[in-house]
Design a protein around this motif. Structure first.
Motif, short mmCIF file in Angstrom:
data_model
loop_
_atom_site.label_atom_id
_atom_site.label_comp_id
_atom_site.label_asym_id
_atom_site.label_seq_id
_atom_site.Cartn_x
_atom_site.Cartn_y
_atom_site.Cartn_z
N GLU A 77 39.18 49.69 54.11
CA GLU A 77 38.96 48.25 54.04
C GLU A 77 39.83 47.61 52.97
OE1 GLU A 77 34.74 47.83 53.48
OE2 GLU A 77 34.32 48.49 55.52
N GLN A 79 42.73 48.56 52.19
CA GLN A 79 44.13 48.70 52.58
C GLN A 79 44.48 47.92 53.85
OE1 GLN A 79 46.19 50.54 50.58
NE2 GLN A 79 44.34 50.60 49.33
N MET A 80 43.52 47.24 54.43
CA MET A 80 43.72 46.63 55.74
C MET A 80 44.92 45.69 55.80
SD MET A 80 39.79 46.06 56.86
CE MET A 80 39.89 45.96 58.63
N ASN A 81 45.07 44.82 54.83
CA ASN A 81 46.19 43.88 54.87
C ASN A 81 47.52 44.58 54.75
OD1 ASN A 81 44.62 41.59 55.25
ND2 ASN A 81 44.30 41.31 53.06
N GLY A 84 49.48 46.09 58.09
CA GLY A 84 50.29 45.26 58.98
C GLY A 84 49.90 45.43 60.44
N MET A 87 47.13 47.70 61.75
CA MET A 87 45.74 47.27 61.65
C MET A 87 45.24 46.75 62.98
SD MET A 87 43.35 47.26 59.53
CE MET A 87 42.03 47.44 60.71
#
Length: 167
Positions: A77, A79-81, A84, A87
């Protein structure tokens, strides 16, 4: 959705993944989070990669499996952004597997959500004809017109196929 289920319910075969039980889908989803956390991305999304996730957790009790998933999901969660476009694929996978689990358990729901919209956008984008394709390109597939709760879109084929009536 899963913690209160009996072993018999978790052993039900899922309708969209008939080679997996509900428990196996949960093991796969937990395994994805574990593999991302541990940097085990060799063979990502391959049959071998997912089979290893399921095999590792085959004999785990439900509580242990779900606790493992929760623990590793916390890292993912965060690391989601940074993931890229990956995701979108991960969310598509999780959303479709959730719906498969719900189908197996007779628990419909959670179809209208941000996850549904993101998953739809990802699959539509992923399934477009290559930008450099020509009408005789061997990479093309017959066009498909998708109609879902999340929206409508044409996938595969070249742009303009809809106007030619080729659906």
């Amino acid at each position: 959705l899963l913690r209160s289920r009996s072993d018999a319910e978790l052993d039900v075969i899922a309708p969209a993944t008939p080679e997996w039980r509900v428990r196996d889908i949960a093991a796969h989803l937990a395994g994805v989070c574990d593999d991302i956390t541990e940097g085990n991305m060799t063979g990502v999304a391959s049959d071998e990669w997912t089979a290893a996730q399921v095999a590792k957790r085959a004999d785990w009790a439900t509580g242990r499996l779900l606790d493992d998933w929760d623990e590793h999901a916390t890292f993912v969660e965060g690391q989601m952004n940074a993931l890229g476009p990956g995701m979108g694929q991960m969310l598509f996978d999780a959303f479709t597997h959730e719906q498969d689990i719900r189908g197996a358990l007779g628990e419909p729901g959670r179809r209208v959500s941000a996850a549904e919209a993101i998953a739809f956008d990802w699959i539509v984008t992923s399934m477009q004809a290559p930008a450099d394709a020509s009408p005789d390109d061997s990479r093309l597939r017959p066009p498909i017109h998708l109609v879902t709760d999340a929206g409508e879109a044409d996938i595969f084929g070249l742009l303009g196929d809809k106007e030619k009536g080729e659906h």
